[in-house]
Scaffold this active site. Structure first.
Site, PDB file in Angstrom:
ATOM      1  N   CYS A 107       7.892  99.475  32.309  1.00 46.18           N
ATOM      2  CA  CYS A 107       7.981  99.842  31.071  1.00 46.18           C
ATOM      3  C   CYS A 107       9.474 100.142  30.723  1.00 46.18           C
ATOM      4  CB  CYS A 107       7.057 100.968  30.566  1.00 46.18           C
ATOM      5  SG  CYS A 107       6.699 100.910  29.053  1.00 46.18           S
ATOM      6  N   HIS A 108       9.915 101.484  30.222  1.00 45.11           N
ATOM      7  CA  HIS A 108      11.076 101.833  30.034  1.00 45.11           C
ATOM      8  C   HIS A 108      11.783 102.370  31.227  1.00 45.11           C
ATOM      9  CE1 HIS A 108       9.375 101.891  25.998  1.00 45.11           C
ATOM     10  NE2 HIS A 108      10.617 101.780  25.651  1.00 45.11           N
TER      11      HIS A 108
END
Length: 182
Positions: A107-108
């Site tokens: 994800c991030h």
């Protein structure tokens, strides 16, 4: 052989992106330790709100890359933004690459890879909002559920966790990757 894996996170991590890999690693009979900026607990983020607290096993100052076989970087918007401001946390990530150990980021989470300056020329995926940052840092970004590049495993979202967990364990079982680089 038992493996020890560090999960680097702080307040604001996406709950599923820490909990799912941690549980999957423990199902292998391995130890998964939460490493953070401070001792005590860190607060998860889930469904747009603060969620469950998780206990920190070691601080970045106490942890040594030599104690671990691999590193996991969960996402969440807040988590990597706080971590990348900490020089010891950034160096901790970079050291896994220098020691040629597997790293898995979702994800991030790949924002920490940018900060550690380890993405240039690597094939990577991430949450879509991190795409431009990764490309600007020299990564070859692709939109796939899981991407493996010489010991580096990346995925996009919590929906990719089954594939992410499977590939993460596969890379950890393989051990050090001679082509892994900082």
């Amino acid at each position: 052989m038992e493996k020890r894996v560090a999960i680097l996170a702080t307040n604001g991590f996406e709950k599923s992106e820490l909990q799912s890999p941690k549980e999957y690693l423990e199902q292998q009979g391995w130890t998964a330790e939460i490493v953070s900026l401070e001792s005590g607990t860190i607060k998860s983020w889930t469904n747009g709100n603060w969620g469950k607290d998780f206990t920190v096993d070691r601080t970045v100052s106490e942890a040594s890359v030599s104690d671990y076989h691999a590193l996991v970087l969960p996402g969440g918007v807040i988590n990597p933004d706080l971590l990348r401001r900490d020089k010891k946390a950034v160096q901790f990530v970079k050291d896994f690459f220098e020691q040629k150990k597997p790293v898995a980021a979702i994800c991030h989470g790949p924002q920490m890879l940018i900060e550690a300056d380890v993405v240039d020329g690597r094939k990577i995926t991430s949450f879509s909002s991190v795409k431009t940052d990764l490309i600007n840092a020299g990564a070859k970004w692709t939109d796939e559920e899981v991407v493996v590049d010489n010991g580096l495993v990346t995925s996009r979202t919590p929906n990719d966790l089954p594939a992410f967990n499977k590939k993460m364990v596969e890379e950890i079982k393989e051990g050090k990757h001679e082509l892994q680089r900082a």
